[in-house]
Scaffold this active site. Structure first.
Site, PDB file in Angstrom:
ATOM      1  N   ASP A  94      15.451  35.814  66.893  1.00 22.66           N
ATOM      2  CA  ASP A  94      14.731  36.411  68.150  1.00 22.66           C
ATOM      3  C   ASP A  94      14.572  35.149  69.077  1.00 22.66           C
ATOM      4  O   ASP A  94      14.468  34.026  68.854  1.00 22.66           O
ATOM      5  CB  ASP A  94      13.596  36.964  67.706  1.00 22.66           C
ATOM      6  CG  ASP A  94      12.936  37.900  68.733  1.00 22.66           C
ATOM      7  OD1 ASP A  94      11.826  38.338  68.405  1.00 22.66           O
ATOM      8  OD2 ASP A  94      13.840  38.193  69.721  1.00 22.66           O
ATOM      9  N   SER A  95      14.175  35.516  70.451  1.00 25.95           N
ATOM     10  CA  SER A  95      14.381  34.517  71.528  1.00 25.95           C
ATOM     11  C   SER A  95      12.947  33.991  71.736  1.00 25.95           C
ATOM     12  O   SER A  95      13.039  32.982  72.652  1.00 25.95           O
ATOM     13  CB  SER A  95      14.564  35.248  72.679  1.00 25.95           C
ATOM     14  OG  SER A  95      14.035  36.714  73.025  1.00 25.95           O
ATOM     15  N   GLY A  96      11.838  34.484  71.183  1.00 29.15           N
ATOM     16  CA  GLY A  96      10.728  33.620  71.395  1.00 29.15           C
ATOM     17  C   GLY A  96       9.475  34.443  71.974  1.00 29.15           C
ATOM     18  O   GLY A  96       8.597  34.289  71.792  1.00 29.15           O
ATOM     19  N   GLN A 190      14.208  46.907  77.917  1.00 25.01           N
ATOM     20  CA  GLN A 190      12.895  47.260  78.106  1.00 25.01           C
ATOM     21  C   GLN A 190      12.488  48.348  78.967  1.00 25.01           C
ATOM     22  O   GLN A 190      13.173  49.455  78.685  1.00 25.01           O
ATOM     23  CB  GLN A 190      12.041  46.022  78.753  1.00 25.01           C
ATOM     24  CG  GLN A 190      12.078  44.646  77.800  1.00 25.01           C
ATOM     25  CD  GLN A 190      11.280  44.990  76.438  1.00 25.01           C
ATOM     26  OE1 GLN A 190      10.435  45.859  76.267  1.00 25.01           O
ATOM     27  NE2 GLN A 190      11.544  44.038  75.520  1.00 25.01           N
ATOM     28  N   ASP A 267      15.083  45.473  61.743  1.00 27.08           N
ATOM     29  CA  ASP A 267      14.543  44.413  61.128  1.00 27.08           C
ATOM     30  C   ASP A 267      13.208  44.633  60.775  1.00 27.08           C
ATOM     31  O   ASP A 267      12.578  45.314  61.769  1.00 27.08           O
ATOM     32  CB  ASP A 267      14.699  42.910  61.740  1.00 27.08           C
ATOM     33  CG  ASP A 267      13.717  42.747  62.860  1.00 27.08           C
ATOM     34  OD1 ASP A 267      13.813  43.319  64.037  1.00 27.08           O
ATOM     35  OD2 ASP A 267      12.703  42.243  62.512  1.00 27.08           O
ATOM     36  N   CYS A 305      16.665  51.141  39.743  1.00 23.89           N
ATOM     37  CA  CYS A 305      17.144  50.059  40.682  1.00 23.89           C
ATOM     38  C   CYS A 305      17.791  49.018  39.943  1.00 23.89           C
ATOM     39  O   CYS A 305      17.313  48.706  38.668  1.00 23.89           O
ATOM     40  CB  CYS A 305      15.549  49.495  41.264  1.00 23.89           C
ATOM     41  SG  CYS A 305      15.878  48.264  42.377  1.00 23.89           S
ATOM     42  N   CYS A 307      17.663  45.914  40.794  1.00 25.49           N
ATOM     43  CA  CYS A 307      17.063  44.537  41.088  1.00 25.49           C
ATOM     44  C   CYS A 307      16.707  43.575  40.003  1.00 25.49           C
ATOM     45  O   CYS A 307      16.573  43.899  38.960  1.00 25.49           O
ATOM     46  CB  CYS A 307      16.085  44.523  42.276  1.00 25.49           C
ATOM     47  SG  CYS A 307      14.621  44.809  41.674  1.00 25.49           S
ATOM     48  N   CYS A 310      13.671  44.705  38.376  1.00 22.75           N
ATOM     49  CA  CYS A 310      13.550  46.079  37.612  1.00 22.75           C
ATOM     50  C   CYS A 310      14.380  46.034  36.449  1.00 22.75           C
ATOM     51  O   CYS A 310      14.405  46.708  35.407  1.00 22.75           O
ATOM     52  CB  CYS A 310      14.117  47.212  38.459  1.00 22.75           C
ATOM     53  SG  CYS A 310      13.119  47.601  39.822  1.00 22.75           S
ATOM     54  N   HIS A 336      12.427  43.242  44.911  1.00 24.33           N
ATOM     55  CA  HIS A 336      12.559  44.632  44.611  1.00 24.33           C
ATOM     56  C   HIS A 336      12.611  45.139  46.029  1.00 24.33           C
ATOM     57  O   HIS A 336      13.374  46.050  46.381  1.00 24.33           O
ATOM     58  CB  HIS A 336      11.396  45.222  43.841  1.00 24.33           C
ATOM     59  CG  HIS A 336      11.515  46.625  43.926  1.00 24.33           C
ATOM     60  ND1 HIS A 336      12.392  47.363  43.171  1.00 24.33           N
ATOM     61  CD2 HIS A 336      10.678  47.329  44.600  1.00 24.33           C
ATOM     62  CE1 HIS A 336      12.245  48.752  43.331  1.00 24.33           C
ATOM     63  NE2 HIS A 336      11.224  48.558  44.341  1.00 24.33           N
TER      64      HIS A 336
HETATM   65  N1  LIG Z   1       8.698  45.541  68.200  1.00 24.93           N
HETATM   66  C1  LIG Z   1       9.412  44.447  68.810  1.00 24.93           C
HETATM   67  C2  LIG Z   1       9.567  43.255  67.774  1.00 24.93           C
HETATM   68  C3  LIG Z   1      10.336  42.118  68.043  1.00 24.93           C
HETATM   69  C4  LIG Z   1      10.487  41.117  67.149  1.00 24.93           C
HETATM   70  S1  LIG Z   1      11.787  41.345  66.351  1.00 24.93           S
HETATM   71  C5  LIG Z   1      11.690  40.080  65.140  1.00 24.93           C
HETATM   72  N2  LIG Z   1      11.828  38.879  65.387  1.00 24.93           N
HETATM   73  C6  LIG Z   1      11.518  38.242  64.136  1.00 24.93           C
HETATM   74  C7  LIG Z   1      11.555  38.769  63.255  1.00 24.93           C
HETATM   75  N3  LIG Z   1      11.649  39.991  63.828  1.00 24.93           N
HETATM   76  C8  LIG Z   1      10.649  42.055  69.528  1.00 24.93           C
HETATM   77  N4  LIG Z   1      11.524  41.125  69.944  1.00 24.93           N
HETATM   78  C9  LIG Z   1      11.812  40.583  71.275  1.00 24.93           C
HETATM   79  N5  LIG Z   1      12.370  39.649  71.686  1.00 24.93           N
HETATM   80  N6  LIG Z   1      11.683  41.831  72.120  1.00 24.93           N
HETATM   81  C10 LIG Z   1      10.956  43.005  71.843  1.00 24.93           C
HETATM   82  O1  LIG Z   1      10.777  44.047  72.723  1.00 24.93           O
HETATM   83  C11 LIG Z   1      10.462  43.108  70.360  1.00 24.93           C
HETATM   84  C12 LIG Z   1       9.880  44.379  70.016  1.00 24.93           C
HETATM   85 ZN   LIG Z   2      13.611  46.848  41.713  1.00 21.42          ZN
END
Ligand SMILES: Nc1cc(CSc2ncc[nH]2)c2nc(N)[nH]c(=O)c2c1
Ligand SMILES: [Zn+2]
Length: 373
Positions: A94-96, A190, A267, A305, A307, A310, A336
Site C-alpha cells: 500500500d502507498s502510505g 476515490q 485484504d 479444517c 490447518c 485443527c 486457523h
Molecule cells: N479501507 C481502506 C483501506 C486501505 C488500506 S489497505 C491496507 N494497507 C495495508 C494493509 N491493508 C486503503 N489504502 C489506500 N491507499 N487507500 C484507501 O482508500 C484505503 C481504504
Molecule cells: Zn483450522
C-alpha cells in the site's frame, strides 16, 4: 509484456462474480483471493513457510511503516522486500497515504504531498507520490499502489470533489516516476460516497491505463449497504480485463458481497487481529475461545479444517492457551483464521466455476452468525 496480467476463467452469468488468475513476476494466483497483511514485513506470528503451506499466493505490506522503520534504503540493500523477509510469493504494498491518516499525527495535506509526525518517534516526515513510488521501488513489490487520499466518512461534497481531483493528479505523478518494468502500478478510485465523483475518478484513472484498479475510500465506517451501493456503481465501470481490488475488506459476509459485485482481490487485518483477541473464524461465525463453553470441548476449532491448529489441537487446549496468555495460542488462531479465509475463497471460486455462486452466497449468508458466539 506488463508485469501484472489478469486472465478471466469464468464469469458468473447472473452476477458480477468472476473467477480468474493474476500473473505476477513472483508467481500466479487464483482469484477471488484474500491477501494476508504483513504490515511491517511480517504476517504477525506466521512464517513464510506457513504462509506457503496454507496456500497464500500474495501478501500485503506497508510503505508507511517500512518508510519509517527500518527505512526503504536498508530493504533495498537487502535485495528488496522478498529477500529481506524471505517470501518468494507475490507482494502488494500500500502507498502510505491511508496509514498517515490512521496512524501518523497528521500535520497537513498540500498539492505536493503530506507532512506528518511519525507515530514511532514523533519526528517530522513527508510523503508524496514521488517519495511513495521511490519507497515501493526500493521494496520491489510486485503490485505498487498509487499515492492517494482515502477520503474520510462522512465528507462533504466539495471536499470529496477537490480531494478526488488531487488523487487523480497524484496518480499521474506516480505513473510518471514508477518506471520499474517488474512492478505493476494500480490506480485507486476515490470519490467518497458520491456516485458522480466515483464515475469521474474511474474515468480519469482508466484514461491512464493502469494494469489494475483498487476501489478505495470504502470500509471507512460507512454502513455496509452504502459500501455495497458504491461498489455496485463503481466496479461495473472498471475494465473487465484488469484486476479489481477492494481495499481493507473484510469480514466473510463482505467478501461474498464484494465478489458478487466483481471484486477479485481483498485484504484485511481482521483475521490476524481477531486471532490476537482470542477469536476463531468458522463457517457459522466467530468462536470467542475464552468462553467457558469450550472448557472441555476436545473437538478442533472447525470440523474439516486442514490447518495445523485443527489437525493437532483441541478447542479446550486453545482456550487454555488464550486464558494463560500463551503466545502459541494466538499463533494457532492466526494460522486457523488465515487458512479459513483461503478455504473460504477457494470454495467461493469453485462455486463460480461450477455456476452455483448464487446458491453458495444464499447458503453462506443463511448460516453465518454475524455476531461473535
Ligand atoms: N479501507 C481502506 C483501506 C486501505 C488500506 S489497505 C491496507 N494497507 C495495508 C494493509 N491493508 C486503503 N489504502 C489506500 N491507499 N487507500 C484507501 O482508500 C484505503 C481504504
Ligand atoms: Zn483450522
Amino acid at each position: 509484456m506488463p508485469a501484472i496480467t489478469y486472465e478471466l476463467i469464468k464469469q458468473d452469468p447472473a452476477t458480477g462474480a468472476r473467477a480468474g488468475i493474476i500473473h505476477t513476476p513472483h508467481g500466479s494466483f487464483p482469484t477471488p483471493i484474500f491477501m494476508p497483511v504483513g504490515t511491517q514485513a511480517s504476517v504477525k506470528g506466521v512464517s513464510p513457510e506457513e504462509l506457503h503451506d496454507m496456500g497464500a499466493g500474495i501478501i500485503l505490506s506497508n510503505t508507511y511503516h517500512l518508510f519509517l522503520r527500518p527505512g526503504s534504503d536498508l530493504v533495498r540493500e537487502a535485495g528488496g522486500l522478498h529477500k529481506f523477509m524471505n517470501w518468494d510469493g507475490a507482494i502488494l504494498t500500500d502507498s502510505g497515504g491511508f496509514q498517515v491518516f490512521s496512524l501518523g499525527d497528521l500535520r497537513k495535506i498540500t498539492e505536493e504531498g503530506v507532512t506528518f509526525r511519525s507515530h514511532i518517534d514523533g519526528s517530522k516526515k513527508f510523503l508524496s507520490p514521488e517519495v511513495s513510488m521511490k519507497v515501493q521501488m526500493d521494496l520491489g513489490s510486485d503490485i505498487v499502489m498509487a499515492f492517494d487520499e482515502c477520503i474520510p466518512y462522512p465528507a462533504d461534497y466539495d471536499y470529496a470533489k477537490a480531494s478526488t481531483a488531487r488523487t487523480t493528479r497524484w496518480a499521474q505523478r506516480c505513473k510518471e516516476v514508477m518506471t520499474s518494468p517488474h512492478q505493476g502500478l494500480f490506480g485507486i478510485v476515490q470519490g467518497g460516497m458520491y456516485k458522480d465523483l466515483r464515475t469521474r475518478s474511474v474515468n480519469e484513472l482508466v484514461e491512464m491505463d493502469f494494469p489494475g484498479y483498487a476501489v478505495g475510500g470504502l470500509s471507512v465506517g460507512e454502513p455496509k449497504e452504502l459500501m455495497y451501493e458504491m461498489l455496485d456503481h463503481t466496479v461495473e465501470q472498471l475494465p473487465k480485463d484488469k484486476p479489481r481490488y477492494l481495499m481493507g475488506v473484510g469480514t466473510p459476509d463482505c467478501l461474498v458481497e464484494g465478489v458478487m459485485h466483481g471484486i477479485d482481490m481483498f485484504d484485511c487485518v481482521f483475521p490476524t487481529r481477531v486471532a490476537r483477541n482470542g477469536t476463531a473464524m468458522t463457517w457459522n461465525g466467530r468462536l470467542v475461545m475464552k468462553n467457558a463453553e469450550f472448557t472441555s470441548d476436545f473437538r478442533p476449532l472447525e470440523e474439516g479444517c486442514d490447518c495445523y491448529a485443527c489437525r493437532n489441537f483441541s478447542r479446550a487446549y486453545i482456550r487454555h492457551l488464550v486464558r494463560a496468555n500463551e503466545i502459541f495460542g494466538l499463533r494457532l488462531l492466526s494460522l486457523h483464521n488465515l487458512r479459513f479465509l483461503q478455504r473460504f475463497m477457494h470454495e467461493m471460486r469453485q462455486s463460480i466455476i461450477e455456476e452455483r455462486f448464487g446458491e453458495f452466497r444464499r447458503n453462506f449468508l443463511d448460516n453465518y452468525n454475524y455476531g461473535a458466539k
